[in-house]
Design an enzyme around this catalytic site. Structure first.
Site, PDB file in Angstrom:
ATOM      1  CD  GLU A  51      20.755 -28.035  13.211  1.00 35.50           C
ATOM      2  OE1 GLU A  51      20.206 -28.371  14.273  1.00 35.50           O
ATOM      3  OE2 GLU A  51      21.235 -26.890  13.023  1.00 35.50           O
ATOM      4  CE  LYS A  68      22.076 -29.410  18.989  1.00 31.17           C
ATOM      5  NZ  LYS A  68      21.234 -28.289  18.522  1.00 31.17           N
ATOM      6  CB  CYS A  73      23.085 -26.629  15.935  1.00 32.43           C
ATOM      7  SG  CYS A  73      22.346 -24.991  16.171  1.00 32.43           S
TER       8      CYS A  73
END
Length: 511
Positions: free
Chosen positions: A276, A339, A389
């Site tokens: 990430e 995301k 994440c």
């Protein structure tokens, strides 16, 4: 007799002494979580919750039975969140007590309401065991979505110590495994009264043995199979969080990833995966640094990397996304995923107009959420379910149900925020459970670790340890056709909850 005396002494505690004891017992029980996985700590401490409820004469005491134990549980289980605030202690250090104890108290409120609800049901002592297990599991489900949700460390995660037991996740998911774990851990409370030994033995000893035997059989029936002609290279550069966004180090960090990637064996790699925000440039608009990143693309392959994304200059409304990008050898962007599930206070500030708090990630602008889940088409690879994440901690939010089933889970994360702590170990455990639930292999790239490749039944076939710097070369396992949980989702744990609740109803008069 010994347990009867122990219960008598515990129930004799009143006021702050009982609350403090529950708090300390919950804190001790957190040793059953990854990475310590001392399972007896849970079984020895959790009966106190049932005993406290037995002794509760007021609604306040009934609420406290769950609230204080789980406050201790969360404070120790989630202490590592405070380390993210200490990356900039001048600005955010004052929030540490709120992050540890305030967040723990908020999460524990769900469980205090659970014990209060069971108390109001006026059930006998035996019936309270399945009733509490049902109520606690419902509390876990609620905290997975209320106020954006934080389903970190569900009770079933204590079984990360036993891969065979984790296989139940393919049937009932983490919620089903949590329900059974609550039943097992609460059952010893009944030993303080005569006549319950067989039922307690069946739940505390027989049930885990049955789960282990069934899981062992499932593992033996699913040997590893590999996707042909795919060789992954996961890069773990271990960039310190304090150096990640420094203007004078951003290009050096990019070059560091390239150098690691092009190390020995690069010629045999087909796909490179970076963590990430491994690239701190806007690759979709920054052609120069995209061309630099493309030097890490193997011939005919792809570089899959986390990077921020921004709307072009002059385009309104303005947005910034935390993204995953697929870069080709000709420096083109072949695919993008934005995301979906953003971290409160990390990537955006809830109630920004009211709360005078800045987000702790770089920059002052809140990130925007992308659409998802999605199935990401990647040239030369099976389609992937991308997760960035902590998206990996949400059950049933991995695979897009209205799109073709992917062939693997691609998880990129930066756990460098949390240093050398229990947080990254718990994050890996959650990621592994998603693979088991969905029957999908997973490639996981983490900035400081723990990077890993996991097969569809949860076997870790390669990993880089927390804090290590290096590369992991590994094949991509093949997926399973599906699992019961991947087909039916939370219907199965819902049925198990109904059965547990019905058992409490049938046993309601027993003491």
């Amino acid at each position: 007799m010994m347990l009867e005396n122990l219960k008598r002494r515990f129930c004799a505690l009143t006021g702050w002494r009982r609350r403090l004891t529950l708090l300390l017992l919950g804190a001790l029980a957190a040793l059953s979580l990854p990475p310590t996985l001392i399972l007896p700590a849970l079984f020895l401490t959790f009966p106190a919750v049932a005993w406290s409820l037995d002794a509760a004469t007021t609604r306040r005491a009934a609420f406290g039975a769950g609230f204080w134990w789980f406050t201790g549980w969360f404070a120790v289980g989630l202490y590592w969140i405070s380390l993210a605030l200490l990356t900039d202690p001048v600005r955010f250090g004052w929030m540490v007590p709120f992050a540890i104890f305030g967040l723990s108290a908020v999460l524990a409120t769900f469980f205090g309401l659970a014990t209060l609800g069971v108390h109001l049901g006026r059930l006998g002592r035996v019936a309270r065991i399945p009733a509490l297990a049902t109520a606690f599991t419902l509390s876990e489900w609620l905290r997975s979505w209320v106020m954006s949700g934080l389903p970190w460390n569900p009770m079933g995660s204590v079984w990360d110590i036993s891969l065979p037991v984790l296989q139940f996740g393919a049937f009932g998911g983490i919620w089903g495994l949590s329900l059974l774990t609550y039943l097992m851990a609460l059952a010893p409370a009944l030993l303080a009264a005569p006549g319950n030994r067989r039922a307690v033995a069946a739940l505390t000893l027989g049930l885990p043995v049955l789960l282990w035997a069934g899981g062992t059989l499932r593992l033996s029936q699913n040997p590893q199979a590999l996707v042909p002609d795919v060789k992954l290279r996961i890069v773990q550069a271990a960039v310190a969080q304090g150096n990640k966004w420094r203007d004078d180090l951003r290009e050096a960090n990019l070059l560091d990833h390239i150098t690691l990637t092009r190390g020995p064996g690069f010629e045999s790699v087909t796909t490179v995966i970076w963590p990430e925000t491994a690239v701190s440039y806007f690759l979709d608009l920054d052609r120069l640094h995209r061309q630099m990143a493309a030097t890490a693309v193997p011939p005919g392959g792809l570089l899959l990397t986390g990077a921020p994304r921004i709307t072009p200059k002059g385009v309104e409304p303005f947005h910034i996304w935390n993204s995953l990008m697929a870069v080709t050898g000709s420096s083109e962007i072949a695919a993008i995923y934005d995301k979906v599930h953003l971290v409160p206070f990390g990537e955006y500030v809830p109630l920004r107009g009211i709360l005078p708090i800045a987000k702790i990630t770089h920059g002052g602008t809140d990130f925007s959420a992308g659409p998802g889940p999605v199935t990401l088409d990647l040239p030369g690879l099976p389609a992937a379910a991308p997760l960035i994440c902590y998206e990996a901690i949400f059950p049933t939010a991995v695979v897009a149900r209205d799109q073709p089933r992917p062939g693997w889970i691609l998880n990129v994360t930066n756990d460098g925020w949390f240093g050398i702590s229990s947080g990254p170990h718990q994050h890996l455990a959650a990621s592994r459970m998603r693979s088991i639930e969905e029957g999908l292999p997973q490639a996981r790239a983490a900035n400081t670790g723990i990077s890993a490749v996991i097969d569809p039944v949860g076997r870790v076939i390669g990993r880089l340890a927390l804090g290590d710097r290096g590369i992991l070369d590994a094949p991509l396992p093949q997926p399973l056709a599906g699992t019961i949980y991947s087909r039916f989702g939370n219907i199965i744990p819902a049925i198990l909850l109904l059965l547990s609740g019905f058992a409490a109803f049938l046993l309601r008069r027993l003491n």
